[in-house]
Motif scaffolding. Structure first.
Motif, mmCIF file in Angstrom:
data_model
loop_
_atom_site.group_PDB
_atom_site.id
_atom_site.type_symbol
_atom_site.label_atom_id
_atom_site.label_comp_id
_atom_site.label_asym_id
_atom_site.label_seq_id
_atom_site.Cartn_x
_atom_site.Cartn_y
_atom_site.Cartn_z
ATOM 1 N N LEU A 96 0.840 -1.197 0.000
ATOM 2 C CA LEU A 96 0.000 0.000 0.000
ATOM 3 C C LEU A 96 0.875 1.248 0.000
ATOM 4 O O LEU A 96 1.798 1.362 0.814
ATOM 5 C CB LEU A 96 -0.906 0.009 1.226
ATOM 6 N N ILE A 97 0.571 2.172 -0.912
ATOM 7 C CA ILE A 97 1.319 3.426 -0.998
ATOM 8 C C ILE A 97 0.337 4.583 -1.090
ATOM 9 O O ILE A 97 -0.587 4.559 -1.919
ATOM 10 C CB ILE A 97 2.250 3.446 -2.231
ATOM 11 N N GLU A 98 0.519 5.591 -0.253
ATOM 12 C CA GLU A 98 -0.312 6.786 -0.326
ATOM 13 C C GLU A 98 0.231 7.695 -1.429
ATOM 14 O O GLU A 98 1.324 8.258 -1.315
ATOM 15 C CB GLU A 98 -0.329 7.531 1.007
ATOM 16 N N SER A 99 -0.518 7.835 -2.500
ATOM 17 C CA SER A 99 -0.056 8.603 -3.653
ATOM 18 C C SER A 99 -1.225 8.906 -4.576
ATOM 19 O O SER A 99 -2.204 8.156 -4.617
ATOM 20 C CB SER A 99 1.012 7.820 -4.431
ATOM 21 N N LYS A 100 -1.101 9.994 -5.327
ATOM 22 C CA LYS A 100 -2.078 10.318 -6.359
ATOM 23 C C LYS A 100 -1.607 9.703 -7.678
ATOM 24 O O LYS A 100 -0.413 9.473 -7.892
ATOM 25 C CB LYS A 100 -2.242 11.828 -6.493
ATOM 26 N N ALA A 101 -2.551 9.475 -8.567
ATOM 27 C CA ALA A 101 -2.246 8.787 -9.824
ATOM 28 C C ALA A 101 -1.711 9.712 -10.907
ATOM 29 O O ALA A 101 -1.193 9.241 -11.915
ATOM 30 C CB ALA A 101 -3.497 8.079 -10.340
ATOM 31 N N GLU A 102 -1.840 11.027 -10.704
ATOM 32 C CA GLU A 102 -1.386 11.957 -11.738
ATOM 33 C C GLU A 102 0.140 12.022 -11.857
ATOM 34 O O GLU A 102 0.663 12.464 -12.879
ATOM 35 C CB GLU A 102 -1.926 13.366 -11.462
ATOM 36 N N LYS A 103 0.848 11.581 -10.816
ATOM 37 C CA LYS A 103 2.310 11.518 -10.861
ATOM 38 C C LYS A 103 2.752 10.275 -10.106
ATOM 39 O O LYS A 103 2.991 10.308 -8.915
ATOM 40 C CB LYS A 103 2.939 12.780 -10.262
ATOM 41 N N VAL A 123 -10.618 11.074 -10.365
ATOM 42 C CA VAL A 123 -9.263 11.636 -10.359
ATOM 43 C C VAL A 123 -9.308 13.100 -10.802
ATOM 44 O O VAL A 123 -10.215 13.520 -11.521
ATOM 45 C CB VAL A 123 -8.307 10.833 -11.273
ATOM 46 N N ASP A 124 -8.316 13.876 -10.378
ATOM 47 C CA ASP A 124 -8.288 15.297 -10.722
ATOM 48 C C ASP A 124 -8.066 15.523 -12.218
ATOM 49 O O ASP A 124 -8.659 16.422 -12.811
ATOM 50 C CB ASP A 124 -7.174 16.008 -9.941
ATOM 51 N N ASN A 125 -7.182 14.718 -12.815
ATOM 52 C CA ASN A 125 -6.823 14.904 -14.221
ATOM 53 C C ASN A 125 -6.745 13.532 -14.889
ATOM 54 O O ASN A 125 -5.720 12.863 -14.833
ATOM 55 C CB ASN A 125 -5.490 15.642 -14.334
ATOM 56 N N ILE A 170 -21.069 15.269 -3.097
ATOM 57 C CA ILE A 170 -21.399 14.255 -2.093
ATOM 58 C C ILE A 170 -20.628 12.950 -2.284
ATOM 59 O O ILE A 170 -20.640 12.087 -1.414
ATOM 60 C CB ILE A 170 -22.917 13.962 -2.076
ATOM 61 N N ALA A 171 -19.959 12.801 -3.438
ATOM 62 C CA ALA A 171 -19.311 11.514 -3.755
ATOM 63 C C ALA A 171 -17.817 11.673 -4.019
ATOM 64 O O ALA A 171 -17.264 11.031 -4.915
ATOM 65 C CB ALA A 171 -20.006 10.856 -4.937
ATOM 66 N N ASP A 172 -17.171 12.525 -3.259
ATOM 67 C CA ASP A 172 -15.709 12.642 -3.287
ATOM 68 C C ASP A 172 -15.169 12.934 -4.686
ATOM 69 O O ASP A 172 -14.178 12.347 -5.118
ATOM 70 C CB ASP A 172 -15.070 11.370 -2.731
ATOM 71 N N GLY A 173 -15.833 13.851 -5.391
ATOM 72 C CA GLY A 173 -15.329 14.277 -6.700
ATOM 73 C C GLY A 173 -15.711 13.395 -7.863
ATOM 74 O O GLY A 173 -15.182 13.553 -8.980
ATOM 75 N N CYS A 174 -16.627 12.456 -7.665
ATOM 76 C CA CYS A 174 -17.023 11.522 -8.723
ATOM 77 C C CYS A 174 -17.808 12.239 -9.826
ATOM 78 O O CYS A 174 -18.785 12.933 -9.561
ATOM 79 C CB CYS A 174 -17.866 10.398 -8.126
ATOM 80 N N HIS A 175 -17.358 12.039 -11.080
ATOM 81 C CA HIS A 175 -18.051 12.574 -12.256
ATOM 82 C C HIS A 175 -18.894 11.458 -12.887
ATOM 83 O O HIS A 175 -18.387 10.366 -13.128
ATOM 84 C CB HIS A 175 -17.056 13.090 -13.296
#
Length: 209
Positions: A96-103, A123-125, A170-175
């Motif tokens: 397990l690694i705490e990280s964002k997927a954009e980098k 995801v943001d991007n 309400i859904a943590d940024g879900c599009h």
């Protein structure tokens, strides 16, 4: 101004914690009826060194079989805490690694398989995430994707578009209205298998680099 920023940070952390706490409970009926079966069908194709984008609460972990190792990244530390139970239930090693997927914190061409399930919606991007996946995937490596997407029926797609602003809150940024398949093909992946579920609301893809 500092107080406002601090308040936003506290609110963001609180929402992240709440989302981690209720996610499994909200998703349980859909997982039982539909999604777990779709996950199993897709994840049987995972092999070698695997990267899971957005490990969440670890719902995929017990489903991995013929893998050397799975490295799961997740930006929400509260989700990672929840995933530890399933990490211990897995039949393959899970890191397990705490990280964002954009980098992604990995060298080029490091993984044999990349798994993305119900993640690209939030995801943001999304474009940057797909580019990063291509970078860290070995030549001819597999990209396994299960996502809810913009529907083909115009009226339903329009409804998704209208609901997305409120739903994101309400859904943590879900599009509700994203189409990851277009980007996957745009960045040179060859889609070799495509399955659609629930009137094209959900798509399962197997692609090669």
């Amino acid at each position: 101004m500092k107080q406002t920023h601090a308040s936003q940070e506290r609110r963001s952390r609180s929402m992240a914690r709440s989302f981690a706490n209720y996610y499994d409970k909200v998703m349980a009926p859909l997982e039982k009826r539909y999604i777990t079966a779709w996950r199993k069908k897709l994840l049987k194709h995972a092999e070698g060194r695997v990267l899971e984008i957005g490990g969440g609460t670890g719902i995929n972990f017990p489903l991995y079989r013929n893998c050397e190792k799975v490295i799961a990244i997740e930006p929400n530390p509260h989700m990672i805490e929840k995933s530890i139970v399933r990490q211990k239930q897995a039949s393959v090693p899970i890191q397990l690694i705490e990280s964002k997927a954009e980098k992604l914190p990995f060298t080029d061409q490091y993984f044999d398989t990349i798994v993305i399930t119900l993640v690209l919606c939030s995801v943001d991007n999304m474009e940057q995430v797909i580019q990063e996946c291509k970078r860290v995937l070995k030549p001819n490596g597999k990209l396994l994707v299960l996502e809810h997407v913009k529907m083909e029926q115009p009226v339903l797609a329009g409804l998704q578009h209208l609901l997305t602003p409120a739903w994101k809150t309400i859904a943590d940024g879900c599009h509700l209205n994203r189409n990851p398949e277009e980007l996957i093909e745009k960045y040179g992946f060859n889609i070799i298998s495509r399955k659609k579920y629930l009137s094209s609301l959900v798509v399962s893809l197997i692609a090669r680099k």
